[in-house]
Motif scaffolding. Structure first.
Motif, short mmCIF file in Angstrom:
data_model
loop_
_atom_site.label_atom_id
_atom_site.label_comp_id
_atom_site.label_asym_id
_atom_site.label_seq_id
_atom_site.Cartn_x
_atom_site.Cartn_y
_atom_site.Cartn_z
N GLU A 1 0.85 -1.18 0.00
CA GLU A 1 0.00 0.00 0.00
C GLU A 1 0.89 1.22 0.00
O GLU A 1 2.02 1.19 0.46
N GLY A 2 0.35 2.32 -0.52
CA GLY A 2 1.17 3.52 -0.54
C GLY A 2 0.47 4.69 -1.18
O GLY A 2 -0.69 4.60 -1.60
N GLU A 3 1.20 5.79 -1.26
CA GLU A 3 0.63 7.01 -1.79
C GLU A 3 0.69 7.08 -3.31
O GLU A 3 -0.11 7.76 -3.95
N GLU A 4 1.67 6.40 -3.91
CA GLU A 4 1.84 6.44 -5.36
C GLU A 4 2.21 5.06 -5.87
O GLU A 4 2.67 4.20 -5.11
N LEU A 5 2.01 4.86 -7.19
CA LEU A 5 2.49 3.63 -7.83
C LEU A 5 4.00 3.67 -7.96
O LEU A 5 4.59 4.71 -8.26
N ASP A 6 4.61 2.52 -7.76
CA ASP A 6 6.04 2.37 -7.99
C ASP A 6 6.24 1.93 -9.44
O ASP A 6 5.98 0.78 -9.80
N LEU A 7 6.67 2.87 -10.32
CA LEU A 7 6.75 2.60 -11.76
C LEU A 7 7.70 1.45 -12.06
O LEU A 7 7.42 0.61 -12.94
N ASP A 8 8.82 1.38 -11.37
CA ASP A 8 9.76 0.28 -11.62
C ASP A 8 9.13 -1.06 -11.29
O ASP A 8 9.29 -2.04 -12.03
N ALA A 9 8.41 -1.12 -10.16
CA ALA A 9 7.76 -2.38 -9.78
C ALA A 9 6.67 -2.74 -10.79
O ALA A 9 6.48 -3.94 -11.12
N CYS A 10 5.95 -1.74 -11.31
CA CYS A 10 4.91 -2.02 -12.30
C CYS A 10 5.50 -2.57 -13.60
O CYS A 10 4.96 -3.52 -14.20
N LEU A 11 6.60 -1.99 -14.09
CA LEU A 11 7.24 -2.47 -15.30
C LEU A 11 7.73 -3.91 -15.13
O LEU A 11 7.58 -4.75 -16.02
N GLU A 12 8.34 -4.21 -13.97
CA GLU A 12 8.81 -5.56 -13.74
C GLU A 12 7.65 -6.56 -13.73
O GLU A 12 7.78 -7.69 -14.21
N HIS B 1 4.77 -10.99 -16.35
CA HIS B 1 3.50 -11.55 -16.83
C HIS B 1 3.61 -12.01 -18.28
O HIS B 1 3.11 -13.08 -18.66
N ARG B 2 4.25 -11.20 -19.15
CA ARG B 2 4.37 -11.57 -20.56
C ARG B 2 5.31 -12.75 -20.77
O ARG B 2 5.14 -13.52 -21.71
N ARG B 3 6.33 -12.89 -19.89
CA ARG B 3 7.26 -14.00 -20.05
C ARG B 3 6.79 -15.25 -19.31
O ARG B 3 7.42 -16.30 -19.42
N GLY B 4 5.66 -15.13 -18.62
CA GLY B 4 5.12 -16.30 -17.93
C GLY B 4 6.03 -16.83 -16.85
O GLY B 4 6.21 -18.05 -16.74
N LEU B 5 6.57 -15.94 -16.03
CA LEU B 5 7.52 -16.34 -14.99
C LEU B 5 6.85 -16.54 -13.64
O LEU B 5 7.39 -16.24 -12.60
N GLY B 6 5.67 -17.09 -13.63
CA GLY B 6 5.03 -17.41 -12.37
C GLY B 6 4.18 -16.27 -11.87
O GLY B 6 3.81 -15.34 -12.59
N GLU B 7 3.90 -16.33 -10.54
CA GLU B 7 3.00 -15.35 -9.94
C GLU B 7 3.66 -13.97 -9.91
O GLU B 7 4.82 -13.83 -9.54
N ALA B 8 2.94 -12.97 -10.28
CA ALA B 8 3.47 -11.61 -10.35
C ALA B 8 3.54 -11.00 -8.96
O ALA B 8 2.75 -11.33 -8.07
N ASP B 9 4.51 -10.09 -8.78
CA ASP B 9 4.69 -9.39 -7.51
C ASP B 9 3.54 -8.41 -7.30
O ASP B 9 3.17 -7.66 -8.20
N GLN B 10 2.98 -8.42 -6.05
CA GLN B 10 1.86 -7.55 -5.74
C GLN B 10 2.29 -6.24 -5.08
O GLN B 10 1.45 -5.40 -4.79
N LYS B 11 3.58 -6.06 -4.80
CA LYS B 11 4.07 -4.85 -4.14
C LYS B 11 4.36 -3.79 -5.21
O LYS B 11 5.47 -3.69 -5.73
#
Length: 607
Positions: A379-390, A395-405
């Protein structure tokens, strides 16, 4: 001319009668550090101080030249008790500096085994010599060398008569073959001093074990404490000060003795040279029923009445005290009374502190908490752009469950520490430094500058001061609590501090431990400001007070605290390493620099 000739004659006769070798003299002050290390390395009590031994009377049979010069009536002999190891101030008995130094080493090693008592002087010394040589065989050659020189220094049995010669022969036998002599023949005089042995405590057995004189400071750094003198004492009936000359008839022989009041507890004596007179006295007469009681009256008048005293906060707190003799606590032995200044009003920072306070606030403001962004939060005040890109890449490479942070949050970066400053405001802080500023004034300035710095750094801190008058009246002055702001009210309380009473340090430290233990911070610092060693009117003197303070410091360590002592006491190196440890104290050599050095010490301590 006659006076000059007389002085030269006196010096010549004295030098010839002494039978010493001044050119090969070894001084205790030069060997003190080595002897302290040796004593403790060989198992000696680490709490003992190293002190110069006082000359004691020995009634030996003197030669004509010794009688003419007035020498060989007193000897500095080695002895120890529960508080100190006492060695001669100088050794020049033998024509070799090496052998004189070895005598110091031997006496320190022998004293590491224990104390000698009156009833076991002969057997005890022989047994200790045997035990020391059995435990440390490497000392055998040094001991035999010392014995040879000692026998040459002692009078030969052929020069003595009757039982004195038999006794000297027995002592020589005991030195050469320790443990082989059971008893010494009785004689009218004392035996010639045995410099290789320890002697019983000077003055013990008089006045039920009381010793007249100052207590010793303790030396834990291997250094030599200042010379303290002990005197033989006797109880006498009360005497009238105006009747200094007392005549009595004893088999048609008139004699007199002079009584001079040397009052340890009072400062109203009319004798300005009482200390010098006491140095010349072999025995001090003590009266319990003095007619002149102005000292006691004066002390009682110094006690404030309830209406003029500080405001008590509660009924008082009962605390234990450590007694080192049975190695146990005395439960609820002390009563600590928290106090709040009744007359302290709001006050501003003194003019002479404003500029250094401004500099400290600027320096310590760099330590205050800063707001920083923390990445990869749920949770937080803003989106973490680096975490969103990762997450998109995974997700596109199918590397398992995506990070929720995927968020970032701005949080305050806290310095997780709290500090309690405990200040000694005993009567000794009323002394002047450089004849223009009192110790208490310097302590006040230090507290105010440190408070200005800690306020700028936003570190939680509390301020307390303490003094004592026996165990049932330990004054614990409340200046600022952890949850109180530092403002003009606090400044007024600091400026209202006044010196008084004594320094029962252990109880004040234990109460400070309780206050710090209630804090949630991870690092907790107990900063003690003092100008001297622990002491009080009752038994809290000498080793007793030092041992109780040391135990309180150990309790602070066990509670996870960091105790640190700042002192201006010139003799602090003699006892603080034993109390606080070698790295948990600092001595400010120039007390005037304390206010400026205190914030720097705190910064180094918490860096």
């Amino acid at each position: 001319m006659e006076e000059w000739v007389g002085l030269k004659w006196h010096d010549y006769v004295t030098r010839q009668a002494m039978g010493e070798f001044p050119e090969y003299a070894v001084h205790l002050k030069d060997e003190a550090r080595t002897l302290g290390v040796l004593f403790r390395a060989m198992g000696g009590d680490p709490a003992l101080s190293l002190v110069t031994a006082e000359p004691r009377h020995v009634q030996i049979r003197r030669r004509f030249l010794q009688k003419l010069a007035g020498t060989h009536r007193k000897f500095e002999l080695a002895w120890r008790d529960d508080e100190s190891l006492r060695l001669p101030d100088k050794l020049a008995l033998f024509p070799s500096k090496k052998v004189n130094r070895e005598l110091y080493l031997w006496l320190a090693a022998l004293a590491s085994l224990g104390e000698i008592h009156h009833h076991s002087w002969l057997h005890g010394n022989q047994a200790m010599v045997q035990a020391l040589l059995a435990r440390w065989p490497g000392l055998e050659s040094m001991y035999q060398r010392l014995v040879r020189h000692t026998l040459h220094w002692r009078p030969h049995p052929d020069s003595l008569r009757g039982h004195e010669a038999e006794r000297e022969t027995a002592i020589r036998q005991a030195l050469i073959h320790p443990g082989s002599v059971r008893d010494l023949p009785e004689a009218l005089t004392d035996p010639w001093p045995v410099v290789l042995w320890l002697y019983p405590v000077l003055g013990r057995g008089k006045l039920k074990g009381q010793i007249i004189g100052d207590d010793n400071t303790l030396s834990k750094s291997g250094g030599l404490t200042k010379k303290r003198k002990r005197r033989r004492a006797e109880r006498v009936d009360a005497f009238d000060k105006d009747q200094g000359l007392m005549l009595f008839r004893l088999e048609n022989l008139f004699s007199w003795s002079e009584f001079i009041p040397v009052d340890r507890a009072g400062d109203d004596s009319d004798e300005d040279d009482a200390n010098a007179v006491a140095d010349d006295m072999d025995m001090i007469s003590v009266s319990q029923d003095r007619r002149e009681a102005s000292s006691a009256i004066k002390f009682d008048l110094d006690l404030p009445s309830e209406e003029h005293d500080d405001l008590p906060l509660g009924p008082g707190i009962h605390l234990p005290e450590w007694d080192w003799r049975p190695q146990d606590y005395r439960e609820k032995f002390c009563c600590l009374q928290p106090l709040l200044s009744k007359e302290a009003g709001a006050a501003v920072l003194p003019e002479h502190l404003k500029r250094p306070a401004q500099t400290l606030r600027r320096q310590f403001s760099a330590l205050k908490p800063l707001r920083q962004w923390e990445r990869r939060q749920r949770e937080g005040e803003e989106l973490d752009l680096d975490a969103c890109l990762e997450r998109v890449v995974q997700h596109r490479r199918g590397l398992g469950e995506a990070d929720q942070k995927l968020f970032r949050q701005c949080k305050q970066n806290q310095r997780d520490l709290a500090c309690l400053v405990l200040t000694d405001v005993s009567l000794s802080t009323d002394t002047y430094i450089n004849n223009h500023q009192r110790v208490i004034d310097i302590a006040r300035d230090g507290l105010q500058l440190l408070s200005e710095a800690l306020t700028a750094s936003r570190d939680p801190f509390a301020l307390f001061a303490f003094s004592s008058r026996r165990r049932d009246h330990i004054r614990f002055h409340h200046i600022k609590g952890f949850n109180e702001p530092y403002n003009d009210t606090t400044r007024g309380r600091i400026q209202a501090l006044e010196p008084g009473y004594y320094t029962r340090m252990g109880a004040a430290i234990r109460q400070s431990i309780k206050l710090l233990e209630a804090r949630p911070e991870h690092q907790k610092i107990l900063l003690l400001l003092t100008d001297g060693k622990p002491n009080d009117l009752d038994l809290y003197e000498g080793r007793y007070g030092v041992e109780d303070t040391r135990m309180a410091v150990q309790e602070a360590h066990k509670a996870g605290l960091t105790p640190f002592c700042v002192t201006i006491d010139e003799e602090a190196n003699e006892y603080l390493p034993y109390v606080f440890g070698s790295s948990n104290f600092v001595v400010i050599k120039d007390p005037v620099q304390l206010p400026g050095q205190l914030p720097k010490l705190y910064m180094n301590l918490t860096r």
